[in-house]
Design an enzyme around this catalytic site. Sequence first.
Site, PDB file in Angstrom:
ATOM      1  N   ARG A  59       0.841  -1.197   0.000  1.00  0.00           N
ATOM      2  CA  ARG A  59       0.000   0.000   0.000  1.00  0.00           C
ATOM      3  C   ARG A  59       0.881   1.254   0.000  1.00  0.00           C
ATOM      4  O   ARG A  59       0.589   2.245  -0.643  1.00  0.00           O
ATOM      5  CB  ARG A  59      -0.892  -0.046   1.245  1.00  0.00           C
ATOM      6  N   ASP A 117     -19.470   3.848  -4.130  1.00  0.00           N
ATOM      7  CA  ASP A 117     -19.746   2.873  -3.068  1.00  0.00           C
ATOM      8  C   ASP A 117     -21.251   2.768  -2.809  1.00  0.00           C
ATOM      9  O   ASP A 117     -21.788   1.683  -2.590  1.00  0.00           O
ATOM     10  CB  ASP A 117     -19.004   3.276  -1.780  1.00  0.00           C
ATOM     11  N   ARG A 134     -22.935   0.780  -5.574  1.00  0.00           N
ATOM     12  CA  ARG A 134     -22.735  -0.672  -5.400  1.00  0.00           C
ATOM     13  C   ARG A 134     -23.707  -1.213  -4.349  1.00  0.00           C
ATOM     14  O   ARG A 134     -24.343  -2.249  -4.553  1.00  0.00           O
ATOM     15  CB  ARG A 134     -21.285  -0.947  -4.986  1.00  0.00           C
ATOM     16  N   HIS A 150     -12.749   5.468   1.246  1.00  0.00           N
ATOM     17  CA  HIS A 150     -13.001   4.529   0.152  1.00  0.00           C
ATOM     18  C   HIS A 150     -12.135   3.296   0.393  1.00  0.00           C
ATOM     19  O   HIS A 150     -11.038   3.188  -0.097  1.00  0.00           O
ATOM     20  CB  HIS A 150     -12.618   5.220  -1.167  1.00  0.00           C
TER      21      HIS A 150
END
Length: 308
Positions: free
Chosen positions: A88, A148, A151, A175
């Site tokens: 990350r 989001d 979805r 997010h």
Amino acid sequence: MRRKITVVGAGNVGATTAQRIAEKGYADVVLVDIVEGLPQGKALDMLQAGPIVGYDSGVVGTNGYEETAGSDIVVITSGVPRKPGMSRDDLVNTNMGIVKAVTEQVVKYSPDCIIITVTNPLDAMTQLAFKTSGFPKARVIGMAGVLDTARFRAFLAMELGVSVGDISAYVLGGHGDTMVPLTRLTTAGGIPIAQLLSQERIEAIVQRTRKGGEEIVSYLKTGSAFYAPSAAVAQMIDAIVLDKKQILPCAVYLEGEYGINGLFVGVPVKLGVRGIEEIIKIELTPEEQAALHRSADAVRELVQLMHI
Ligand code: APR
């Protein structure tokens, strides 16, 4: 005069976003990428779709920024996706360099624009664009919550066998895995979903929403989602260009709202021609508030990696 909208990054999300905007017909579109020929080729292809679809939008592709001058809105999608074996931190460092350099050019040529960021990790990259641009917070907006929420709404509509248009919901927070779907305020045709579904089913749908991006990556293998992300950007652009005053969940710079300070986190905002015209405050339960703060902590960790 027709508006001008620039999309930086002519990959999957950028090119699809450019196409969706061109099809609206209310703005000329400039597509920018570092890969030579890519934005030029895709832009020309889109321009040639105009006579068939019926739009007159100009679409130009370029590797520079001169053509972007005076844009009303700039969408930043440039970046690299996370590849296997990439941490990350590596992703943050790579995309940080890209988003910073792009933002500097954007500001130079379009000092009055509204920036919409899409590059991941979204909340951190939006914070970076904000700091780099020096723009007021009303003009730097991250696209995440609309996606989001879409979805979540799509999964709920599938589960209940109703129209997606009947599902009203908000997903707040960063997010990522810590996002906060507000199930208490989610309704189908005005009926709270807790009256229609078991807690177990709701929780399963929440989890699927949290992993929504990963589910698509696991199918595609070589890329990530772009149809829904570009649709989400287009909805935000609609709200701005048409001055709709639409309430949409977006990543915005909070200065004490929801008890969060100095950080980009997803909350509902009113979007209009001036960008973020208001941060909408929802009365949260202590549990929801705690979940939002946990999500903000995850965003803060990423932001700290950037040392900005
Ligand atoms: N300037 C302009 N374009 C750049 C730069 C740069 N400095 N660096 C990379 N790009 C371009 C790449 O050449 C590529 O065409 O950005 C594009 C990214 O496209 P894709 O790899 O197809 O990625 P995409 O699926 O569009 O996702 C873009 O959005 O949803 C997020 O996580 C996703 O961060 C990613 C971003």
